[in-house]
Write an enzyme that holds these catalytic residues in place. Structure first.
Site, PDB file in Angstrom:
ATOM      1  N   GLU A 424      39.308  45.410  32.755  1.00 44.11           N
ATOM      2  CA  GLU A 424      39.565  45.565  33.837  1.00 44.11           C
ATOM      3  C   GLU A 424      40.793  45.228  34.948  1.00 44.11           C
ATOM      4  OE1 GLU A 424      36.112  43.745  35.838  1.00 44.11           O
ATOM      5  OE2 GLU A 424      34.796  45.226  34.873  1.00 44.11           O
ATOM      6  N   GLU A 500      31.291  48.616  29.945  1.00 42.68           N
ATOM      7  CA  GLU A 500      30.937  47.394  30.688  1.00 42.68           C
ATOM      8  C   GLU A 500      29.381  48.545  31.448  1.00 42.68           C
ATOM      9  OE1 GLU A 500      32.821  44.581  30.328  1.00 42.68           O
ATOM     10  OE2 GLU A 500      31.362  43.688  32.674  1.00 42.68           O
TER      11      GLU A 500
END
Length: 808
Positions: A424, A500
């Protein structure tokens, strides 16, 4: 690296063990001197550290607390969570006092003939920004607290006693979770000849595998002139299989090929490990020798098919794990990791993602032994910051060095099947981010051409537009389930990884009414409901990911956030005190399964049946009120009974994601007594049953150890689950009694944990309250053999007693 190529590799475990006097490895564990604070002269040999604390490494000095709201107050908007307005956050890094400077000092002796040899000082993890001194002189420094690194200290050592000093500094606003503090992984001194195998200098692959034979290629970098290398392969039983001797080098590298007939392939189901012994000679004199275990396996990533292992399509049934071990903090302990991985194995989990940093050597060794596919991750930040003092400060200078060390140190583990260069990262936006992604991926490819590289992407739209996602070997999507189809259509790879997933939140044994699906739901007690229908604003319940795994062959699997609760990131209560650990775990911080564990087990564990009822059945004051009953089961249908009265048969169906994976009786009204479920096979035959009973008042303490025999090495730990039952032996699910622990004999009390994210009781104190009727006590061995006795007491309760045995 070309996309969608076959990645074929034989892998070894990189734990190097001395087999002869040619090298010696001294792991510096005991008798370190430690003190928090900055001391200008602490690097000097004659510095007086007599009043400092004596500790054993691995060591996490911050885990001893106390919890304090003021440790990590941050006024910030968490961009990863979609926040746009800064608010005050508490407990984000665990509310433990990890910020500041500390020193470690250690004296050790070297043999008389060490002078003139090659001496390597190896750190497997130091949190953080370590500065290293030997005999008063600075030998080097590093930046990243999660990285492994080493120095050649040959010129700094002296005969006899040597003094090692290490300064560590943890800055505030440097992490998004509890990073720990201290020398939290092993420190070693490696003594070897100048003619020797280089540190992390060996790489094993297999260019060819068939049922009849595997070609094992071993590249070994060495130092020294006129050397020859003899490498021998042994099977798991120690039988010699084949050997080869080489004198020809390419530069300073030997390139050997060894045949293994009828190879036994490594997989999560059959984690078979061979052993290779490499011996370096000058003439007839043995100069160096290392032994490594390795496994043979073939991995392949293909468009529209996904991931295959040894020719078999395999979905990643994975979890993400932060590196803390709950009440132990981040100090590495193999027994604690093995317990975690046994729990995951029983759930049917086959894969682990080290989030968001380099895994420990011990974790990878266990993954090889126990059979877990591994996604080894490197960074949570690149050049653009998430937090004020994060890794972005070091990226330009250290990123390549950190990746090189990660890959060279661990590329020989059969468990690792892919790398991750980031998670991220804000660099997902813009042209510079695309260039950084390509640069990092090429470093991984250079160091290891056999495995693909991914990035956990949360800005999927941006990465589609910029080309960021298209250049990756494996496009990893963090959440964004609504964008899977678009990403699959627009990315060229032909498959998607759920790098994720879920981020469902729950508290073990806590149930909230009414039972409805919610996002960012908060309650006055700062807990989340274990009906498993609550998630975060950016995330979802498990069932939505199950649909993608089952219906989309191009979705190659998922890594659930998270396998276990961890210290820090107490979403959705990161603005609420006291809340200092996560709610995301399938298991709580103590390692006790939440209800969600059985939801995953019912789908992932295909070898054993699952039948689990929730909630508990102690609801005084709810008589006559709707109290839904859920059943998580591997069976497709079941009948529910309340005190012998049928509530009807429920059957899984595809009408909604929840009905597809759960059996739910939404209109049950509470009355004390017995909840019973009877499960049916596909022919309608009753094949299993389970029940939950209303408990009376707490009466007796019950103890159950994960292992009753442990190793007398001063490090092994037995984890004892402590419960309270009524006079009939029924567990009291709402008990919150304060308990006291006493350990005598050949062991010591190490810690306790109850899994309550709001508890401010310190783990190392010998008292703690039960949470939802349970907690876990950790008992550690001494170095002497004998019985270990644990006694647990609580006011008005019959004591619990247990005897363990410590043996060599």
């Amino acid at each position: 690296m070309k996309k969608l190529i076959c990645f074929l590799v034989v892998i070894l475990v990189c734990t190097q063990v001395a087999l002869s006097q040619s090298r010696e490895v001294k792991v510096l564990k005991a008798n370190w001197k430690f003190q928090k604070g900055d001391f200008e002269a602490a690097h000097k040999v004659n510095f007086n550290d007599s009043k400092w604390e004596s500790v054993t490494v691995p060591h996490d000095w911050a885990i001893y607390g106390p919890f304090d709201k003021n440790v990590d107050i941050q006024k910030v908007a968490i961009v990863q969570n979609g926040e746009k307005v800064a608010t005050e956050k508490t407990g984000r890094t665990g509310a433990l006092p990890h910020i500041g400077t500390a020193w470690y000092r250690k004296t050790f002796n070297l043999p008389k003939d060490a002078k003139g040899k090659k001496i390597i000082l190896l750190f497997e993890g130091a949190m953080s920004e370590p500065q290293v001194y030997l005999n008063g002189k600075k030998v080097g420094e590093w930046a990243y607290g999660y990285s492994y690194f080493y120095f050649d200290v040959s010129q700094f050592i002296q005969e006899g006693t040597n003094t090692l000093s290490v300064k560590l500094t943890n800055k505030e606003f440097a992490s998004r979770w509890y990073p720990g503090a201290g020398l939290y992984r092993n420190v070693s001194v490696i003594i070897k000849n100048n003619e020797s195998i280089d540190q992390w200098g060996q790489f094993i692959t297999t260019p060819f595998i068939s049922e009849e034979v595997a070609k094992v290629n071993i590249k070994t970098k060495v130092s020294g002139e006129n050397t020859r290398l003899v490498t021998t392969i042994f099977d798991a039983e120690g039988k010699k299989l084949n050997s080869v001797e080489s004198t020809l080098q390419f530069g300073k590298e030997f390139d050997q090929n060894i045949k293994v007939e009828k190879p036994k392939l490594w997989s999560p189901e059959t984690p078979y490990l061979y052993k290779a012994v490499s011996q370096l000679y000058v003439g007839k004199e043995l100069k160096d020798e290392i032994s490594t275990r390795f496994g043979i396996r073939e991995i392949k990533f293909e468009a529209n098919k996904g991931f295959s292992l040894n020719g078999k399509i395999t979905k990643f049934k994975g979890v993400c794990l932060h590196h803390d071990l709950g009440p132990l903090g981040v100090a590495v302990n193999k027994a604690a990791m093995r317990r975690q991985m046994k729990i995951l194995k029983d759930m049917g989990c086959n894969a682990i993602r080290s989030s968001h940093n380099m895994p420990s050597f011990e974790q990878l060794e266990l993954a090889d032994e126990m059979g877990f596919l591994f996604l080894a991750e490197s960074f949570d930040e690149w050049a653009k910051p998430k937090v004020e003092n994060g890794y972005h400060r070091f990226f330009e200078e250290y990123a390549e060095k950190d990746i090189v060390n990660l890959v060279q140190a661990t590329r020989n583990h059969p468990s690792i099947v892919m790398w991750s260069s980031g998670n991220e990262v804000p660099d997902q936006w813009g042209e510079e981010g695309v260039k950084r992604a390509k640069w990092l991926q090429e470093i991984f490819h250079r160091e290891d051409p056999t495995r693909p590289v991914t990035v956990g992407m949360d800005q999927v739209k941006a990465t589609i537009e910029s080309g960021f996602g298209a250049l990756l070997d494996i496009p990893g999507l963090n959440y964004r389930v609504h964008l899977y189809d678009e990403a699959y259509k627009k990315f060229p790879q032909g498959f998607i990884l759920g790098s994720e997933t879920a981020s469902t939140v729950s508290s073990r044994g806590i149930y909230k009414f009414p039972v409805v699906q919610e996002k960012m739901k908060q309650y006055p007690d700062f807990q989340s409901s274990s009906y498993d229908l609550e998630a975060c604003s950016w995330s979802n319940v498990p069932d939505e990911d199950f649909v993608l795994q089952d219906d989309k062959p191009w979705v190659i699997g998922e890594f659930v956030w998270t396998g276990f609760d961890y210290l820090g990131e107490p979403t959705p209560y990161d603005e609420s005190w006291p809340s200092r650990s996560s709610y995301f775990g399938i298991n709580d911080l103590a390692g006790l399964p939440k209800d969600r564990y059985y939801l995953y087990r019912s789908r992932w564990n295909t070898k054993e049946s699952t039948l689990h009822i929730l909630p508990h059945w102690n609801w005084e004051g709810r008589e006559g009120e709707k109290t839904p009953v859920f059943v998580y089961t591997s069976y497709n249908s079941a009948e529910l009974f309340i005190n012998g009265k049928s509530m009807g048969i429920q059957t899984k169906n595809k009408n909604t994601p929840q009905n597809r994976y759960r059996l739910m009786w939404m209109d049950v009204k509470y009355e004390p007594g017995i909840v019973k479920v009877v499960a049916f096979d596909d022919n309608g035959k009753a094949v299993a049953e389970e029940e939950v009973r209303t408990a009376d008042k707490p009466y007796q303490i019950v103890l159950e150890a994960d292992r009753k025999t442990i190793t007398a090495d001063g490090e092994d730990i037995s984890f004892i689950t402590v419960s309270v039952v009524d006079k009939n032996g029924i567990i009291c699910p709402t008990a919150t009694n304060q308990l006291k622990f006493q350990v005598t004999g050949a062991g010591t009390y190490r810690a306790a944990c109850n899994g309550d994210a709001t508890s401010l009781e310190m783990f190392h104190k010998d008292t703690m309250k039960l949470f939802s009727g349970k907690l876990v006590v950790l008992v550690k061995s001494k170095i002497t053999e004998g019985d270990i006795k644990l006694e647990v007491n609580g006011a008005g309760l019959k004591s619990g007693k247990l005897t363990l045995n410590a043996t060599k």
